[in-house]
Design an enzyme around this catalytic site. Structure first.
Site, mmCIF file in Angstrom:
data_model
loop_
_atom_site.group_PDB
_atom_site.id
_atom_site.type_symbol
_atom_site.label_atom_id
_atom_site.label_comp_id
_atom_site.label_asym_id
_atom_site.label_seq_id
_atom_site.Cartn_x
_atom_site.Cartn_y
_atom_site.Cartn_z
ATOM 1 C CE LYS A 144 1.350 -8.404 5.754
ATOM 2 N NZ LYS A 144 1.498 -8.027 7.186
ATOM 3 N NE ARG A 199 1.285 2.183 7.573
ATOM 4 C CZ ARG A 199 1.361 0.940 7.121
ATOM 5 N NH1 ARG A 199 2.286 0.620 6.242
ATOM 6 N NH2 ARG A 199 0.517 0.016 7.535
ATOM 7 N NE ARG A 215 -4.695 -7.271 6.366
ATOM 8 C CZ ARG A 215 -3.551 -6.746 5.936
ATOM 9 N NH1 ARG A 215 -3.143 -6.944 4.707
ATOM 10 N NH2 ARG A 215 -2.818 -6.037 6.741
ATOM 11 N NE ARG A 220 -1.858 -2.275 11.331
ATOM 12 C CZ ARG A 220 -0.657 -1.742 11.108
ATOM 13 N NH1 ARG A 220 -0.272 -0.674 11.807
ATOM 14 N NH2 ARG A 220 0.132 -2.231 10.188
ATOM 15 N NE ARG A 233 5.132 0.917 9.084
ATOM 16 C CZ ARG A 233 4.484 -0.105 8.522
ATOM 17 N NH1 ARG A 233 5.016 -0.708 7.476
ATOM 18 N NH2 ARG A 233 3.338 -0.512 8.997
HETATM 19 P P1 B4P Z 1 6.079 -4.645 7.171
HETATM 20 O O1 B4P Z 1 5.631 -5.802 7.970
HETATM 21 O O2 B4P Z 1 6.782 -4.905 5.882
HETATM 22 O O3 B4P Z 1 4.794 -3.743 7.087
HETATM 23 P P2 B4P Z 1 3.606 -3.800 6.064
HETATM 24 O O4 B4P Z 1 3.900 -4.557 4.830
HETATM 25 O O5 B4P Z 1 3.284 -2.384 5.910
HETATM 26 O O6 B4P Z 1 2.465 -4.666 6.723
HETATM 27 P P3 B4P Z 1 1.193 -4.212 7.500
HETATM 28 O O7 B4P Z 1 0.453 -5.464 7.863
HETATM 29 O O8 B4P Z 1 1.660 -3.338 8.612
HETATM 30 O O9 B4P Z 1 0.335 -3.301 6.557
HETATM 31 P P4 B4P Z 1 -0.481 -3.524 5.207
HETATM 32 O O10 B4P Z 1 0.050 -2.526 4.260
HETATM 33 O O11 B4P Z 1 -0.473 -4.946 4.740
HETATM 34 O O12 B4P Z 1 7.131 -3.749 7.945
HETATM 35 C C1 B4P Z 1 6.918 -3.105 9.152
HETATM 36 C C2 B4P Z 1 8.164 -2.377 9.642
HETATM 37 O O13 B4P Z 1 9.129 -3.322 10.095
HETATM 38 C C3 B4P Z 1 8.885 -1.534 8.594
HETATM 39 O O14 B4P Z 1 9.233 -0.307 9.152
HETATM 40 C C4 B4P Z 1 10.133 -2.335 8.231
HETATM 41 O O15 B4P Z 1 11.234 -1.522 7.880
HETATM 42 C C5 B4P Z 1 10.405 -3.076 9.519
HETATM 43 N N1 B4P Z 1 11.035 -4.376 9.303
HETATM 44 C C6 B4P Z 1 10.646 -5.301 8.395
HETATM 45 N N2 B4P Z 1 11.442 -6.393 8.493
HETATM 46 C C7 B4P Z 1 12.327 -6.153 9.505
HETATM 47 C C8 B4P Z 1 13.410 -6.913 10.112
HETATM 48 N N3 B4P Z 1 13.737 -8.149 9.681
HETATM 49 N N4 B4P Z 1 14.087 -6.363 11.138
HETATM 50 C C9 B4P Z 1 13.774 -5.119 11.573
HETATM 51 N N5 B4P Z 1 12.784 -4.348 11.054
HETATM 52 C C10 B4P Z 1 12.060 -4.857 10.027
HETATM 53 O O16 B4P Z 1 -1.992 -3.163 5.642
HETATM 54 C C11 B4P Z 1 -2.345 -1.897 6.166
HETATM 55 C C12 B4P Z 1 -3.865 -1.789 6.294
HETATM 56 O O17 B4P Z 1 -4.497 -1.858 4.979
HETATM 57 C C13 B4P Z 1 -4.576 -2.894 7.083
HETATM 58 O O18 B4P Z 1 -4.577 -2.663 8.498
HETATM 59 C C14 B4P Z 1 -6.011 -2.832 6.465
HETATM 60 O O19 B4P Z 1 -6.760 -1.778 7.013
HETATM 61 C C15 B4P Z 1 -5.756 -2.533 5.005
HETATM 62 N N6 B4P Z 1 -5.670 -3.769 4.183
HETATM 63 C C16 B4P Z 1 -4.573 -4.204 3.498
HETATM 64 N N7 B4P Z 1 -4.847 -5.359 2.852
HETATM 65 C C17 B4P Z 1 -6.143 -5.675 3.137
HETATM 66 C C18 B4P Z 1 -7.001 -6.756 2.784
HETATM 67 N N8 B4P Z 1 -6.574 -7.760 1.984
HETATM 68 N N9 B4P Z 1 -8.247 -6.764 3.264
HETATM 69 C C19 B4P Z 1 -8.712 -5.777 4.051
HETATM 70 N N10 B4P Z 1 -7.956 -4.717 4.436
HETATM 71 C C20 B4P Z 1 -6.672 -4.657 3.984
#
Ligand code: B4P
Length: 201
Positions: free
Chosen positions: A14, A134, A89, A145, A128
């Site tokens: 994402k 992290r 979410r 998660r 990551r």
């Molecule tokens: P991403 O999937 O991009 O990770 P993210 O955006 O950080 O999503 P995530 O769900 O983990 O965390 P979020 O910040 O939303 O990438 C993951 C890894 O994969 C990276 O290293 C990337 O380089 C790699 N990658 C991506 N695409 C790839 C591909 N095609 N091939 C190979 N590698 C690839 O949320 C974090 C926390 O915040 C939650 O657990 C929660 O506690 C809180 N939170 C956020 N939003 C919330 C909400 N609306 N309500 C309540 N809590 C919330």
């Protein structure tokens, strides 16, 4: 003017895709995860309240999240469209967003679901963890998660599918390939990037 949402399990890409799509479509990417992490880093009151939930891999309470998004979406740069990454979410967050947008006479145009196998996302996040350290990327927390995603976020897929705004995109493959698939899904729904190769250049 596009109002887009990226939804998918942790590690589906994402945040990675949001940055590229924001550039390609000329809209701000709004990531609740990034906003929370920046608040934790700066030790703000919101960050202090969110930290324990994030470290445990739980969703931050809706009360904190909804207020934060209401303020962010009211800012000038979000008036002509936005890309939400990781919000809503929960069903309660959907209700809150619906209310906010209908108050503006708008609604989400397209919800892009990034579809990824759990084993692949666990492997991506383990990588990551070694690169960025992290606290919520350890295997146990990542598995939790994923459970939280299944219980609290997956029901949103049916809600948006019933509304006819859902676009499913395979998130397995190279980052560029996934971007191209998302752009194709958006083009099918009449949403064009600013320039054809803006997202992948
Ligand atoms: P991403 O999937 O991009 O990770 P993210 O955006 O950080 O999503 P995530 O769900 O983990 O965390 P979020 O910040 O939303 O990438 C993951 C890894 O994969 C990276 O290293 C990337 O380089 C790699 N990658 C991506 N695409 C790839 C591909 N095609 N091939 C190979 N590698 C690839 O949320 C974090 C926390 O915040 C939650 O657990 C929660 O506690 C809180 N939170 C956020 N939003 C919330 C909400 N609306 N309500 C309540 N809590 C919330």
């Amino acid at each position: 003017m596009s109002r887009l949402l990226l939804i998918g399990p942790p590690g589906a890409g994402k945040g990675t895709q949001a940055v590229r799509l924001a550039e390609a479509y000329g809209i701000p990417a709004i990531s609740t995860g990034d906003i929370f992490r920046s608040n934790v880093k700066n030790e703000t009151e919101l960050g202090k309240q969110a930290k324990a939930f994030m470290d445990a891999g739980d969703n931050v309470p809706d009360s904190l999240t909804n207020e934060l998004i209401r303020h962010r979406l009211a800012e000038p740069d979000a008036q002509d469209g936005f890309l939400l990454d990781g919000y809503p979410r929960t069903v309660d967050q959907v209700r809150e967003l619906d209310e906010f947008l209908s108050g503006q006479g708008t609604a989400l145009d397209v919800v892009i679901e990034l579809v990824a196998d759990p084993d692949v996302v666990v492997a991506r996040l383990a990588k990551r963890a070694t690169e960025q350290g992290r606290a919520d990327d350890t295997e146990g927390v990542v598995r939790h998660r994923l459970e939280v995603y299944r219980e609290q976020t997956e029901p949103l897929i049916d809600i948006y599918s019933d509304r006819g705004v859902l676009a499913k995109v395979d998130a397995i493959g190279a980052i560029d390939e996934v971007t191209v698939r998302i752009e194709a899904a958006l083009a099918e729904r009449g949403i064009a990037a600013r320039s054809q190769d803006a997202a992948t250049s």
